[in-house]
Design an enzyme around this catalytic site. Structure first.
Site, short mmCIF file in Angstrom:
data_model
loop_
_atom_site.label_atom_id
_atom_site.label_comp_id
_atom_site.label_asym_id
_atom_site.label_seq_id
_atom_site.Cartn_x
_atom_site.Cartn_y
_atom_site.Cartn_z
N THR A 127 -11.32 15.25 -35.61
CA THR A 127 -11.43 14.78 -34.23
C THR A 127 -13.03 14.33 -34.08
O THR A 127 -13.80 15.24 -34.64
CB THR A 127 -11.04 15.77 -33.12
N ASP A 128 -13.35 13.56 -33.21
CA ASP A 128 -14.69 13.13 -32.92
C ASP A 128 -15.31 14.58 -32.15
O ASP A 128 -16.67 14.38 -32.00
CB ASP A 128 -14.93 11.83 -31.99
N GLU A 129 -14.45 15.31 -31.50
CA GLU A 129 -14.99 16.40 -30.68
C GLU A 129 -15.88 17.36 -31.64
O GLU A 129 -16.60 18.00 -31.08
CB GLU A 129 -13.81 17.15 -29.93
N TYR A 154 -11.48 24.76 -29.18
CA TYR A 154 -10.64 24.03 -30.01
C TYR A 154 -11.15 22.89 -31.14
O TYR A 154 -10.91 22.99 -32.37
CB TYR A 154 -9.97 22.75 -29.06
N LYS A 158 -11.58 23.07 -35.28
CA LYS A 158 -11.13 21.67 -35.96
C LYS A 158 -12.52 21.58 -37.08
O LYS A 158 -12.26 21.05 -38.21
CB LYS A 158 -11.16 20.53 -35.18
P1 NAD Z 1 -0.01 17.66 -30.67
O1 NAD Z 1 0.01 18.86 -30.02
O2 NAD Z 1 0.99 16.62 -29.96
O3 NAD Z 1 1.10 17.93 -31.84
C1 NAD Z 1 0.84 19.05 -32.87
C2 NAD Z 1 1.98 19.46 -33.75
O4 NAD Z 1 1.61 20.53 -34.72
C3 NAD Z 1 3.29 19.68 -32.93
O5 NAD Z 1 4.40 19.05 -33.32
C4 NAD Z 1 3.42 21.24 -33.26
O6 NAD Z 1 4.75 21.72 -33.19
C5 NAD Z 1 2.81 21.21 -34.67
N1 NAD Z 1 2.15 22.75 -35.16
C6 NAD Z 1 1.34 23.44 -34.44
N2 NAD Z 1 1.08 24.50 -34.86
C7 NAD Z 1 1.90 24.55 -36.09
C8 NAD Z 1 1.87 25.40 -37.41
N3 NAD Z 1 1.38 26.51 -37.32
N4 NAD Z 1 2.46 25.03 -38.21
C9 NAD Z 1 3.44 23.70 -38.39
N5 NAD Z 1 3.04 22.78 -37.21
C10 NAD Z 1 2.54 23.30 -36.38
O7 NAD Z 1 -1.30 17.16 -31.37
P2 NAD Z 1 -1.26 15.64 -31.45
O8 NAD Z 1 -2.46 15.06 -30.26
O9 NAD Z 1 -0.75 14.52 -32.07
O10 NAD Z 1 -2.73 15.78 -32.51
C11 NAD Z 1 -2.56 15.85 -34.02
C12 NAD Z 1 -3.59 15.97 -34.84
O11 NAD Z 1 -4.61 14.88 -34.64
C13 NAD Z 1 -4.56 17.35 -34.51
O12 NAD Z 1 -5.00 18.15 -35.61
C14 NAD Z 1 -5.61 16.92 -33.68
O13 NAD Z 1 -6.82 17.69 -33.82
C15 NAD Z 1 -5.86 15.42 -34.15
N6 NAD Z 1 -6.43 14.51 -32.98
C16 NAD Z 1 -5.94 14.32 -31.95
C17 NAD Z 1 -6.33 13.27 -31.14
C18 NAD Z 1 -5.86 13.16 -29.68
O14 NAD Z 1 -6.27 12.34 -29.19
N7 NAD Z 1 -4.57 13.57 -29.23
C19 NAD Z 1 -7.36 12.59 -31.29
C20 NAD Z 1 -8.22 12.56 -32.79
C21 NAD Z 1 -7.70 13.89 -33.43
O1 DAU Z 2 -11.54 13.14 -28.70
C1 DAU Z 2 -10.37 13.43 -29.23
C2 DAU Z 2 -9.58 14.55 -28.43
O2 DAU Z 2 -9.05 13.99 -27.44
C3 DAU Z 2 -8.53 15.17 -29.45
O3 DAU Z 2 -9.25 16.01 -30.61
C4 DAU Z 2 -8.01 16.21 -28.76
O4 DAU Z 2 -6.84 16.83 -29.34
C5 DAU Z 2 -7.27 15.62 -27.45
O5 DAU Z 2 -6.72 16.63 -26.70
C6 DAU Z 2 -8.33 14.89 -26.62
O6 DAU Z 2 -9.33 15.84 -25.86
P1 DAU Z 2 -9.86 15.61 -24.69
O7 DAU Z 2 -10.14 16.89 -23.69
O8 DAU Z 2 -10.83 14.84 -24.48
O9 DAU Z 2 -8.50 15.08 -23.78
P2 DAU Z 2 -7.68 15.40 -22.41
O10 DAU Z 2 -6.62 14.47 -22.24
O11 DAU Z 2 -7.50 16.91 -22.28
O12 DAU Z 2 -8.74 15.02 -21.24
C7 DAU Z 2 -9.38 13.67 -21.26
C8 DAU Z 2 -10.33 13.59 -20.20
O13 DAU Z 2 -9.96 14.05 -18.86
C9 DAU Z 2 -11.58 14.96 -20.31
O14 DAU Z 2 -12.75 14.50 -20.12
C10 DAU Z 2 -10.85 15.94 -19.29
C11 DAU Z 2 -10.30 15.10 -18.41
N1 DAU Z 2 -9.31 15.63 -17.50
C12 DAU Z 2 -8.17 16.28 -18.30
C13 DAU Z 2 -6.96 16.83 -17.54
C14 DAU Z 2 -5.96 17.29 -18.48
C15 DAU Z 2 -9.01 15.79 -16.11
O15 DAU Z 2 -9.95 15.30 -15.41
N2 DAU Z 2 -8.05 16.15 -15.59
C16 DAU Z 2 -6.88 16.72 -16.41
O16 DAU Z 2 -5.87 17.41 -15.48
#
Ligand code: NAD
Ligand code: DAU
Length: 338
Positions: A127-129, A154, A158
């Site tokens: 992730t970019d985070e 988190y 990562k």
């Molecule tokens: P998500 O939370 O929707 O899904 C995570 C999945 O992992 C779930 O199906 C869960 O059951 C499974 N899981 C959790 N713990 C586990 C374990 N111990 N063993 C096996 N499976 C397990 O997550 P997402 O948003 O789809 O993100 C997927 C990946 O992409 C993550 O690694 C996250 O860091 C990365 N990522 C997410 C975003 C985003 O915007 N959501 C952006 C950049 C990178």
């Molecule tokens: O940048 C990539 C990341 O994006 C991934 O690595 C993470 O897994 C993914 O969850 C996401 O993280 P963020 O914290 O950016 O996403 P989230 O949807 O939780 O929040 C997006 C923005 O909105 C953040 O600035 C917090 C704000 N927010 C979030 C929630 C849930 C609110 O203002 N209100 C809310 O209720």
């Protein structure tokens, strides 16, 4: 035997979209979805691909060394595409331990199995985070050379897993890539995250919690464009390299929430400013030029992607209504009662 691809976390949001994309695109690949089915995992999304002979599901915990080694000894995985993780920043603030267990230890268990049994490529989906935050100067971006400076439990977990992946490449010559993507949106996004949370709450005429002043910026990418990027990196990425993924789609949280409210024809009075997230990163923005040099370009414009996503949530109410009516409801009430 043909090419075997192990996708961890394939019951989640991005992993789930990736599994569906791969099963359809590569009928001659065997796609193994390995997932523990935590609160974020859901297999009902795979009703269609379950009928395909190249899709397989394995229920397992990536941090369970014994089971992971058994699976690697039975199968002959060519690729490991590693999505499984605890993914929600707010949960990492209230309960960080499981983030270390799954994201750090789980990744190390997979790396060790990949080293022992041999693979063609290990793609670690990060992730970019991990880069921390940028200020509001619109000319600054995260590049692959930006120092790692995570701010939340988190992103620290990562970043730790990224460093282990790097170490397995440097020490054992394991063929790896790390991808660092910006915020994804699209179908099957779990309704704890900003975009699906806003859509589901606006549709139910409920208040939308906006943290702080709503001016924090995220760089949004459609999940399918992330899947296309990973497909490219797994096949064409240079061993040991990191690739940033992002489509130059910066929006303040307030802009995103207002877009959804206005598209659904509801009132902006639904916005409720709430206490800010602890350690809330100001701005993320990706420079994707290294990935573009491999031939990647985003296919979705944000305006089209968000409109289609809102429509998807309208057409698939059953999926998210089931989720928000269960255990998730307790999480949401605890989260916003503080
Ligand atoms: P998500 O939370 O929707 O899904 C995570 C999945 O992992 C779930 O199906 C869960 O059951 C499974 N899981 C959790 N713990 C586990 C374990 N111990 N063993 C096996 N499976 C397990 O997550 P997402 O948003 O789809 O993100 C997927 C990946 O992409 C993550 O690694 C996250 O860091 C990365 N990522 C997410 C975003 C985003 O915007 N959501 C952006 C950049 C990178
Ligand atoms: O940048 C990539 C990341 O994006 C991934 O690595 C993470 O897994 C993914 O969850 C996401 O993280 P963020 O914290 O950016 O996403 P989230 O949807 O939780 O929040 C997006 C923005 O909105 C953040 O600035 C917090 C704000 N927010 C979030 C929630 C849930 C609110 O203002 N209100 C809310 O209720």
């Amino acid at each position: 035997m043909g090419t075997e691809v192990l996708v961890t976390g394939g019951a989640g949001f991005i992993g789930g979209n990736f599994v569906q994309y791969m099963v359809e695109k590569y009928p001659d690949y065997e796609i193994y979805n390995l997932d523990l089915l935590t609160y974020a995992g859901d297999l009902t999304k795979h009703k269609e691909i379950e009928k395909k002979s190249n899709y397989h599901f394995l229920k397992a915990d990536i941090a369970d060394e014994k089971i992971i080694n058994e699976l690697f000894s039975v199968h002959n995985f060519d690729y490991v595409i590693h999505f499984a993780a605890e993914s929600h920043v707010d949960r990492s603030i209230t309960d960080p331990g499981i983030f270390v267990q799954t994201n750090v230890l789980g990744t190390q268990v997979l790396l060790e199995a990949a080293k022992e049994f041999g693979i063609t490529k290990f793609v670690h989906v990060s992730t970019d985070e991990v880069y921390g935050e940028l200020d509001f100067d619109p000319t600054t971006f995260f590049t692959e050379d930006t120092p790692i400076q995570p701010n939340s439990p988190y992103s620290a977990s990562k970043a730790s897993s990224d460093l282990l992946v790097r170490a397995y490449h440097e020490t054992f010559n394991l063929p790896v890539n790390i991808t660092r993507c910006s915020n994804n949106y699209g179908p099957y996004h779990f309704p704890e995250k900003l975009i699906p949370l806003t859509i589901s709450r606006v549709l139910n005429d409920q208040k939308v919690p906006v943290y702080g002043d709503g001016k924090n910026i995220r760089d949004w990418l459609h999940v399918i464009d992330h899947c296309i990027a990973i497909d490219l990196v797994m096949h064409k990425g240079e061993n040991g390299e990191v690739y940033n993924v992002g489509g130059h789609n910066e929006r303040t949280n307030l802009e995103v929430v207002k877009t959804i409210i206005n598209t659904l024809g509801k009132s902006e009075d639904l916005i409720e400013y709430v206490k800010d997230r602890l350690g809330h990163d100001k701005r993320y923005a990706i420079d994707p030029s290294k990935l573009e040099s491999l031939g990647w370009q985003p296919t979705y414009k944000f305006e089209t992607g968000i409109a289609q996503t809102i429509q998807w949530y309208l057409d698939n109410k059953g999926w998210w209504e089931r989720i928000i009516s269960g255990e998730y409801q307790n999480y949401f009430e605890n989260q916003y009662s503080k």
